[in-house]
Design a protein around this motif. Structure first.
Motif, PDB file in Angstrom:
ATOM      1  N   ILE A 293      37.326   5.461  13.826  1.00  0.00           N
ATOM      2  CA  ILE A 293      38.432   5.611  12.872  1.00  0.00           C
ATOM      3  C   ILE A 293      39.686   4.880  13.341  1.00  0.00           C
ATOM      4  N   ASP A 294      39.638   4.232  14.495  1.00  0.00           N
ATOM      5  CA  ASP A 294      40.754   3.389  14.915  1.00  0.00           C
ATOM      6  C   ASP A 294      40.824   2.188  13.969  1.00  0.00           C
ATOM      7  N   PRO A 295      41.924   1.971  13.260  1.00  0.00           N
ATOM      8  CA  PRO A 295      41.946   0.900  12.250  1.00  0.00           C
ATOM      9  C   PRO A 295      41.706  -0.486  12.837  1.00  0.00           C
ATOM     10  N   TYR A 296      42.207  -0.745  14.039  1.00  0.00           N
ATOM     11  CA  TYR A 296      42.002  -2.063  14.641  1.00  0.00           C
ATOM     12  C   TYR A 296      40.532  -2.295  14.976  1.00  0.00           C
ATOM     13  N   ILE A 297      39.891  -1.302  15.562  1.00  0.00           N
ATOM     14  CA  ILE A 297      38.470  -1.441  15.889  1.00  0.00           C
ATOM     15  C   ILE A 297      37.647  -1.534  14.612  1.00  0.00           C
ATOM     16  N   ALA A 298      38.029  -0.798  13.573  1.00  0.00           N
ATOM     17  CA  ALA A 298      37.308  -0.864  12.305  1.00  0.00           C
ATOM     18  C   ALA A 298      37.389  -2.263  11.691  1.00  0.00           C
ATOM     19  N   VAL A 299      38.547  -2.897  11.795  1.00  0.00           N
ATOM     20  CA  VAL A 299      38.691  -4.262  11.264  1.00  0.00           C
ATOM     21  C   VAL A 299      37.778  -5.231  12.020  1.00  0.00           C
ATOM     22  N   VAL A 300      37.731  -5.106  13.342  1.00  0.00           N
ATOM     23  CA  VAL A 300      36.864  -5.984  14.133  1.00  0.00           C
ATOM     24  C   VAL A 300      35.402  -5.737  13.792  1.00  0.00           C
ATOM     25  N   ALA A 301      34.994  -4.472  13.696  1.00  0.00           N
ATOM     26  CA  ALA A 301      33.602  -4.156  13.377  1.00  0.00           C
ATOM     27  C   ALA A 301      33.219  -4.698  12.000  1.00  0.00           C
ATOM     28  N   GLY A 302      34.110  -4.572  11.039  1.00  0.00           N
ATOM     29  CA  GLY A 302      33.834  -5.129   9.721  1.00  0.00           C
ATOM     30  C   GLY A 302      33.672  -6.638   9.744  1.00  0.00           C
ATOM     31  N   ALA A 303      34.496  -7.311  10.554  1.00  0.00           N
ATOM     32  CA  ALA A 303      34.375  -8.770  10.673  1.00  0.00           C
ATOM     33  C   ALA A 303      33.043  -9.165  11.302  1.00  0.00           C
ATOM     34  N   LEU A 304      32.616  -8.447  12.339  1.00  0.00           N
ATOM     35  CA  LEU A 304      31.347  -8.769  12.993  1.00  0.00           C
ATOM     36  C   LEU A 304      30.171  -8.587  12.034  1.00  0.00           C
TER      37      LEU A 304
ATOM     38  N   GLY B 212      35.439   8.670  28.718  1.00  0.00           N
ATOM     39  CA  GLY B 212      35.659   7.734  27.628  1.00  0.00           C
ATOM     40  C   GLY B 212      36.054   8.418  26.332  1.00  0.00           C
ATOM     41  N   THR B 213      36.693   7.662  25.453  1.00  0.00           N
ATOM     42  CA  THR B 213      37.048   8.158  24.131  1.00  0.00           C
ATOM     43  C   THR B 213      35.792   8.343  23.293  1.00  0.00           C
ATOM     44  N   PRO B 214      35.614   9.476  22.604  1.00  0.00           N
ATOM     45  CA  PRO B 214      34.419   9.687  21.773  1.00  0.00           C
ATOM     46  C   PRO B 214      34.255   8.592  20.729  1.00  0.00           C
ATOM     47  N   ILE B 215      33.009   8.283  20.411  1.00  0.00           N
ATOM     48  CA  ILE B 215      32.737   7.162  19.523  1.00  0.00           C
ATOM     49  C   ILE B 215      33.280   7.403  18.121  1.00  0.00           C
ATOM     50  N   HIS B 216      33.328   8.659  17.670  1.00  0.00           N
ATOM     51  CA  HIS B 216      33.847   8.908  16.322  1.00  0.00           C
ATOM     52  C   HIS B 216      35.348   8.636  16.248  1.00  0.00           C
TER      53      HIS B 216
ATOM     54  N   TYR C 173      31.280  -0.991  22.391  1.00  0.00           N
ATOM     55  CA  TYR C 173      30.282  -2.038  22.186  1.00  0.00           C
ATOM     56  C   TYR C 173      29.046  -1.500  21.480  1.00  0.00           C
ATOM     57  N   ALA C 174      28.858  -0.182  21.475  1.00  0.00           N
ATOM     58  CA  ALA C 174      27.846   0.395  20.594  1.00  0.00           C
ATOM     59  C   ALA C 174      28.258   0.202  19.138  1.00  0.00           C
ATOM     60  N   ILE C 175      29.557   0.318  18.858  1.00  0.00           N
ATOM     61  CA  ILE C 175      30.050   0.055  17.499  1.00  0.00           C
ATOM     62  C   ILE C 175      29.810  -1.400  17.110  1.00  0.00           C
ATOM     63  N   ALA C 176      30.040  -2.324  18.050  1.00  0.00           N
ATOM     64  CA  ALA C 176      29.761  -3.733  17.771  1.00  0.00           C
ATOM     65  C   ALA C 176      28.283  -3.952  17.484  1.00  0.00           C
ATOM     66  N   ASP C 177      27.415  -3.299  18.256  1.00  0.00           N
ATOM     67  CA  ASP C 177      25.978  -3.436  18.033  1.00  0.00           C
ATOM     68  C   ASP C 177      25.575  -2.830  16.695  1.00  0.00           C
TER      69      ASP C 177
END
Length: 458
Positions: free
Chosen positions: A241-252, A233-237, A375-379
Motif C-alpha cells: 500500500i506504499d504509493p511509491y512502491i505501488a507505482v513501481v510495481a505497476g510499471a514493472l 522487515g516491514t510486512p509485505i501488505h 522484491y517479492a512484490i516485484a516478482d
C-alpha cells in the motif's frame, strides 16, 4: 575479504537466475514430442521449436517466441497454455509467503532452498514421460523460483547497499537472465538432437548442485549469526500500500505485458500474415538479446552519472515499449519485425534496470532495510504478466485481432509512462525516514542509555 565474498555471492545469484531461465527454455525442444504423443503421432520435432514466456523475480523473461503447434482440439491448446503458465501462477501464489519468510530468516537459507527445489525440478524434467510429470516439474520450478529469485535479488540489494554499485550488480543479474534466454535454445537443441533429451537437464542439474554447494561454503545459512543482527522487515501488505512502491510495481507489470503476450501469439501471426518460414520464426527474438544488454549497460552508466533521473529512464523505457508495440502489426516481413521487438526489449531493460534499485532505495528511506518482501512484490508484478500471457493472449487475438492487442498494449505503456513522474522527488528523500536509522540516530533517553552511548564514543 568482504568485497570478495559479496562478488562471489553475486556470481551465485547470477548463476541461479541463469539456470532458472535456461531450465524453462531447455524444455522447449521436447514439447512437440509430447504433443505428438498426446495426439498419437509419435513424431520427432525440430530441436528449436517452440518457446514461451517465463515469469520470474528479479525478471525471468525469455527472449524467444512461443510456437505452439496448431491442435485439432481446444483442449490441447488449453493444456499447453496451462503448462507454460503454471510456473508464473505458482510464483504468484507463493511470493507473498516467500517474501515474508525471507524477511524473517535471512537471504541465504531461502536461496539455498530455492536451488534445492530447482535441482529437483530439473531432475524431474530429465525423467518426465508424460504431461502430468511435465506439469509437476514446471510447477516445482515456479516454487523454487519464488524463493531463489526473490532471495537472490534481495541478497544483492543487501550486500550492495551503496550506489552505483547496487545498480551495477542488479544490472549484471538482468544481463545473466538475458544470456540464459539466448544460450538455452541452442544449448538444449544441440544436446537434445545428439545426446538425448535427458542430457541438457542433467547438465543443468549438476550446475545447480555446484551453485548450491558454493553458497554453502560462502554463507552457511545461520552459520554467521547475521540474522541475529538483522532488523525486523516491514510486512509485505504495508509495502503493497506504499504509493511509491505501488507505482513501481505497476510499471514493472505493464512494461512486461507486451513481451508476455507477444511470445505466444507472434509466431502464428507471422506465418499467417507474411508466410514466415520455421527458421525465421525461430530467430525472430534472438537479435533482441543485444539491445537488452545494451539497455542495461546504458541505464547503469546513466544512473551512475545522474542518479536523480531514475524515474525518467523508466518513463523513457515505457514510451519506447509502447511505440514499438504499436509498430509490430505494421511490419510486412521478417526483417521489419525484428526492429520493434528489439525496441521492446531495449525499453524493458531501461525500466527494469532503473526501477529495481529504486525499490531498494524506497525501502531504505521509507521502511526498514530488509528487501525480501519488496522484491517479492516485484516478482509478483512479473508473474502477473507471464501467468496471463500464455492463456489470455490467444483469446484476445481470436476475439479482437492481433493489431488491436498490440495497440492496446502500446497505449497502456504510453499512458503509464507519465505516472512515473510521481517518483521524481524520491531521490530527495532522506534515509532518516528509515525506522532503523531513526533508532540509531536519536539520542539516549535515560541514564543507562547515556552511559552506554558515552562508552561507545570512547
Amino acid at each position: 575479504e568482504a568485497r570478495r565474498q559479496r562478488r562471489l555471492l553475486l556470481v551465485v545469484v547470477c548463476v541461479a537466475l541463469l539456470l532458472d531461465n535456461m531450465l524453462y527454455m531447455v524444455i522447449v525442444p521436447i514439447i512437440p514430442d509430447y504433443i505428438a504423443a498426446m495426439r498419437g503421432g509419435g513424431g520427432t520435432a525440430s530441436p528449436f521449436a517452440p518457446a514461451g514466456g517465463n515469469g520470474s523475480g528479479s525478471g525471468n523473461r525469455s527472449l524467444l517466441p512461443a510456437r505452439y503447434p496448431p491442435a485439432s482440439g481446444g483442449n490441447e491448446d488449453v493444456q499447453i497454455g496451462v503448462l507454460f503458465a503454471s510456473k508464473a501462477m505458482l510464483q504468484l501464489l507463493v511470493n507473498p509467503l516467500s517474501g515474508t519468510l525471507i524477511d524473517r530468516v535471512g537471504y541465504e537459507a531461502p536461496l539455498l532452498a530455492g536451488l534445492a527445489v530447482m535441482f529437483l525440478s530439473t531432475a524431474t524434467f530429465a525423467f518426465a514421460e508424460n504431461y502430468a510429470t511435465l506439469f509437476a516439474a514446471r510447477s516445482l520450478q515456479g516454487l523454487g523460483s519464488a524463493f531463489a529469485d526473490t532471495a537472490g535479488i534481495a541478497l544483492i540489494a543487501d550486500r550492495y547497499a551503496e550506489e552505483p554499485a547496487r545498480s551495477r550488480a542488479l544490472g549484471t543479474a538482468l544481463a545473466c537472465i538475458s544470456f540464459g534466454s539466448l544460450a538455452a535454445p541452442p544449448f538444449g537443441g544441440v544436446l537434445y538432437e545428439f545426446a538425448g533429451k535427458r542430457v541438457p537437464f542433467l547438465v543443468l542439474a549438476c550446475v545447480c548442485l555446484l551453485d548450491g554447494l558454493l553458497l554453502l561454503v560462502l554463507a552457511p545459512p545461520g552459520g554467521t549469526g547475521a540474522r541475529a543482527n538483522m532488523p525486523v522487515g516491514t510486512p509485505i501488505h504495508r509495502l503493497m500500500i506504499d504509493p511509491y512502491i505501488a507505482v513501481v510495481a505497476g510499471a514493472l507489470a505493464t512494461c512486461n505485458i507486451p513481451l508476455a503476450f507477444l511470445e505466444p501469439t507472434i509466431a502464428n501471426w507471422m506465418k499467417d500474415s507474411m508466410g514466415a518460414s520455421e527458421w525465421e520464426v525461430g530467430l525472430t527474438w534472438l537479435p533482441a538479446f543485444f539491445p537488452h544488454v545494451l539497455g542495461v549497460y546504458v541505464t547503469v552508466r546513466l544512473a551512475a552519472a545522474y542518479p536523480h533521473l531514475q524515474w525518467f529512464y523508466g518513463a523513457l523505457g515505457m514510451a519506447i515499449i509502447g511505440a514499438s508495440s504499436c509498430l509490430v502489426p505494421a511490419c510486412r516481413n521478417f526483417g521489419q519485425v525484428i526492429i520493434p521487438l528489439c525496441g521492446i526489449c531495449f525499453g524493458i531493460a531501461l525500466v527494469d534496470t532503473a526501477l529495481l534499485p529504486t525499490l531498494a532505495f524506497l525501502v531504505d528511506v521509507r521502511h526498514v532495510s530488509v528487501y525480501g518482501s519488496v522484491y517479492a512484490i516485484a516478482d509478483i508484478s512479473y508473474s502477473v504478466a507471464y501467468a496471463l500471457g500464455p492463456i489470455v493472449a490467444g483469446q484476445i487475438v481470436h476475439t479482437m485481432g492481433f493489431a488491436q492487442l498490440n495497440l492496446g498494449m502500446g497505449l497502456a505503456n504510453v499512458l503509464y509512462a507519465p505516472v512515473l513522474l510521481f517518483l521524481k522527488n524520491v531521490c530527495q528523500m532522506k534515509p532518516s525516514h528509515s525506522e532503523r536509522n531513526i533508532l540509531l540516530e536519536e539520542g539516549p533517553k535515560g541514564l543507562y542509555d547515556t552511559i552506554k552511548m558515552e562508552e561507545r564514543k570512547g
